[in-house]
Scaffold this motif. Structure first.
Motif, short mmCIF file in Angstrom:
data_model
loop_
_atom_site.label_atom_id
_atom_site.label_comp_id
_atom_site.label_asym_id
_atom_site.label_seq_id
_atom_site.Cartn_x
_atom_site.Cartn_y
_atom_site.Cartn_z
N ASP A 1 0.89 -0.83 0.08
CA ASP A 1 -0.12 0.55 -0.23
C ASP A 1 0.45 1.63 0.04
OD1 ASP A 1 0.42 -0.45 2.42
OD2 ASP A 1 -0.92 -0.08 3.94
N GLU A 2 2.41 1.06 0.19
CA GLU A 2 2.75 2.14 -0.51
C GLU A 2 3.56 2.97 0.96
OE1 GLU A 2 4.77 3.02 -3.39
OE2 GLU A 2 3.35 1.52 -4.18
N THR A 3 3.05 2.43 1.44
CA THR A 3 3.99 2.78 3.62
C THR A 3 5.02 1.73 3.75
OG1 THR A 3 2.42 0.95 4.14
CG2 THR A 3 1.48 3.11 4.48
N VAL A 4 5.69 3.24 4.14
CA VAL A 4 7.12 2.78 4.18
C VAL A 4 7.17 1.71 5.75
CG1 VAL A 4 9.56 3.64 5.33
CG2 VAL A 4 8.24 4.56 3.52
N ARG A 5 7.89 0.24 5.20
CA ARG A 5 7.80 -1.31 6.08
C ARG A 5 8.64 -0.62 7.68
NH1 ARG A 5 7.58 -5.20 3.08
NH2 ARG A 5 9.57 -5.64 3.65
N GLU A 6 10.25 -0.43 6.17
CA GLU A 6 11.42 -0.24 6.92
C GLU A 6 12.51 0.47 5.80
OE1 GLU A 6 13.17 -3.76 7.65
OE2 GLU A 6 13.21 -4.82 5.88
N TYR A 7 13.69 0.66 7.02
CA TYR A 7 14.81 1.89 6.27
C TYR A 7 16.02 0.44 6.38
CZ TYR A 7 12.11 5.95 5.88
OH TYR A 7 10.62 6.59 5.90
N LEU A 8 16.20 0.91 5.10
CA LEU A 8 17.74 -0.44 4.75
C LEU A 8 19.16 0.59 4.85
CD1 LEU A 8 17.02 -2.83 2.14
CD2 LEU A 8 16.61 -2.79 4.84
N SER A 9 19.94 1.00 5.59
CA SER A 9 20.80 1.79 5.36
C SER A 9 22.36 1.03 4.36
CB SER A 9 21.66 1.87 7.14
OG SER A 9 20.67 2.24 8.21
N VAL A 10 22.69 1.75 3.79
CA VAL A 10 23.93 1.52 3.03
C VAL A 10 24.58 3.00 2.61
CG1 VAL A 10 22.30 0.05 1.44
CG2 VAL A 10 22.29 2.49 0.24
N VAL A 11 26.30 2.92 1.99
CA VAL A 11 26.76 3.74 2.14
C VAL A 11 26.31 4.56 0.25
CG1 VAL A 11 29.80 4.27 1.98
CG2 VAL A 11 28.44 2.78 2.64
N ALA A 12 25.89 5.32 0.79
CA ALA A 12 25.08 5.88 -0.24
C ALA A 12 26.38 6.57 -1.51
CB ALA A 12 24.87 7.41 -0.26
N ASP A 13 26.64 6.02 -2.49
CA ASP A 13 27.73 6.82 -3.43
C ASP A 13 26.90 7.54 -4.91
OD1 ASP A 13 30.09 6.54 -3.80
OD2 ASP A 13 30.16 4.53 -4.75
N GLY A 14 28.11 7.52 -5.54
CA GLY A 14 27.80 8.75 -6.21
C GLY A 14 28.50 9.80 -6.73
N ASP A 15 28.29 10.21 -8.42
CA ASP A 15 28.61 11.43 -8.76
C ASP A 15 28.07 12.46 -8.87
OD1 ASP A 15 31.38 9.44 -9.68
OD2 ASP A 15 30.70 8.90 -11.49
N VAL A 16 28.93 13.50 -7.82
CA VAL A 16 27.98 14.95 -8.31
C VAL A 16 28.77 16.08 -8.57
CG1 VAL A 16 26.75 16.04 -6.08
CG2 VAL A 16 26.14 14.00 -6.20
N ILE A 17 28.54 16.47 -9.61
CA ILE A 17 29.61 17.52 -10.00
C ILE A 17 28.37 19.46 -9.27
CG2 ILE A 17 30.72 18.44 -11.43
CD1 ILE A 17 31.22 15.89 -11.68
N LEU A 18 29.95 20.08 -8.63
CA LEU A 18 28.93 21.45 -8.18
C LEU A 18 29.78 22.31 -9.00
CD1 LEU A 18 28.60 20.09 -4.00
CD2 LEU A 18 27.34 20.33 -6.15
N GLU A 19 29.25 23.11 -9.19
CA GLU A 19 29.87 24.58 -9.99
C GLU A 19 30.00 25.25 -8.57
OE1 GLU A 19 29.53 26.13 -13.97
OE2 GLU A 19 28.21 27.88 -12.28
#
Length: 413
Positions: free
Chosen positions: A239-257
């Motif tokens: 029903d689209e309700t949040v059952r729980e949260y999984l913790s991971v190490v966020a990773d990605g390429d974010v380019i800032l100016e």
């Protein structure tokens, strides 16, 4: 080699004169008596003969009616005979030999090879933690155990070799120099997950997410510490309700100016050292931390530079001892006040500015635009620089256990 054998066996230098010295030499050759360094003229000859052969020529001398005189005695037997009555010399030789044998049982030098990312100070600190330092007995440690410990203590090390060369400990290592090695090491610290947050203020140019939930889009303005990619991934029910949260190490390429400000200054007035040419030199002998200077310099110059050169005592190319010999040179100088002209000061500022740009580019920063302004005042020249740059703007921030627990509780409620 022949000269060494002759020295060990001993030999004498003799002179031969008389009725038939040439016949004397022929008879010696017939009896396989070796003569060398032969010189002579007008019936007078000098030559060398071994100590054992010298006692065989008595009958030859009698037959040839020549006269033989000993000019010099050379070799180890005569040396030992001379020093036999010099008890202090023999005691000194014995003590010196005992000292060398004793000192050869300890480590007095360390050499590291193959380290690029790991500094020598870090390796020495690790060895000290293992009880290995200057003066440690050679057989105090196991090379195999130390090699294994190095691989376990430093993740960058893929191969290690520890060996002893005389009194020198040689540590050879091979590092994993792949670009993501440092990143893997940093990621391993976040056992409970991590967010990717902004390292500086700026505008998001692009974002590529490998793990986690993106919190910004291209064109968004962010401040330092703002969330870029969340390390909390919601797990939803049907029903689209949040059952729980999984913790991971966020990773990605974010380019800032962002804008990067540079402020440099160069005073017109400066001092330089004018060396007078007057120097004082002295030798020194250092044993460990003790240093003995000779001759001692009673009075130093008012202003001076000290240039030191030293060499470690190494015996036979293997025994590195904690004994250093060298020299110190004191060079007198006088401080001289001077002034840069405007062109020289500008060149100094621009050279410093170029070094800053080169350092940024070496770190992977892309420079989009440069704006430089030089302001001249009465006693100083300043450079105001503004750079528009694009860089990887994400840094990891560990997830707190309390925040994760609260989110889990909220999801369950």
């Amino acid at each position: 080699m022949i000269a060494l054998i002759r020295y060990c066996r001993g030999y004498v230098r003799i002179s031969v004169r008389g009725y038939a010295p040439e016949r004397f030499m022929n008879l010696c050759a017939n009896r396989a008596i070796v003569l060398w360094e032969l010189n002579g003229h007008d019936g007078f000859y000098t030559m060398c003969i071994s100590l054992s052969d010298f006692f065989k020529i008595r009958d030859i001398v009698h037959k040839t009616k020549t006269r033989v005189a000993v000019l010099e005695k050379r070799g180890l037997p005569f040396f030992l005979q001379d020093v036999r009555h010099r008890k202090m010399f023999l005691l000194g030789v014995f003590l010196c030999s005992a000292f060398l044998i004793l000192m050869s049982q300890f480590i007095w030098a360390m050499e590291f090879d193959g380290n690029q990312m790991i500094t020598e100070e870090e390796l020495k600190r690790y060895l000290e933690d293992e009880g290995i330092r200057y003066g440690t007995p050679r057989h105090f440690f196991s090379a195999e155990t130390l090699e294994k410990g190095l691989r376990e203590a430093f993740e960058e090390i893929t191969w290690a070799s520890v060996s002893l060369q005389g009194t020198k400990l040689v540590v050879k290592i091979q590092e994993d120099i792949l670009p993501d090695t440092a990143q893997k090491q940093e990621l391993s610290k976040f056992e409970n997950g991590a967010d990717l947050v902004a390292s500086c203020s700026g505008t998001v140019v692009s974002i590529l997410t490998r793990s986690g939930i993106p919190a910004v889009r291209p064109g968004d303005s962010v401040s330092r510490g703002d969330l870029l990619i969340s390390g909390r991934i919601p797990v939803k029910n049907d029903d689209e309700t949040v059952r729980e949260y999984l913790s991971v190490v966020a990773d990605g390429d974010v380019i800032l100016e962002t804008d990067y400000r540079v402020h440099l200054s160069c005073p017109y007035a400066y001092q330089y050292k004018n060396y007078t040419g007057r120097e004082k030199s002295r030798k020194f002998l250092a044993i460990g931390s003790l240093r003995v200077l000779f001759p001692p310099i009673r009075k130093n110059f008012a202003r001076q530079d000290i240039v030191t050169q030293q060499n470690r005592l190494c015996l036979f190319g293997q025994l590195d001892l904690p004994i250093f010999a060298g020299s110190q040179t004191l060079r007198e100088y006088l401080p001289v006040d001077a002034r840069y002209d405007t062109d020289s000061a500008k060149k100094i500022l621009l050279d410093k500015f170029q070094k800053i740009i080169a350092a940024l580019e070496e770190k992977g920063v892309q420079i989009i635009q440069k704006d430089v302004r030089i302001v001249e005042k009465a006693d100083i020249l300043t450079l105001e620089g503004s750079l528009k740059i694009q860089l990887q703007g994400g840094v990891w921030q560990a997830l707190s256990i309390s925040d994760t627990a609260k989110e889990q509780e909220t999801a369950q409620n």
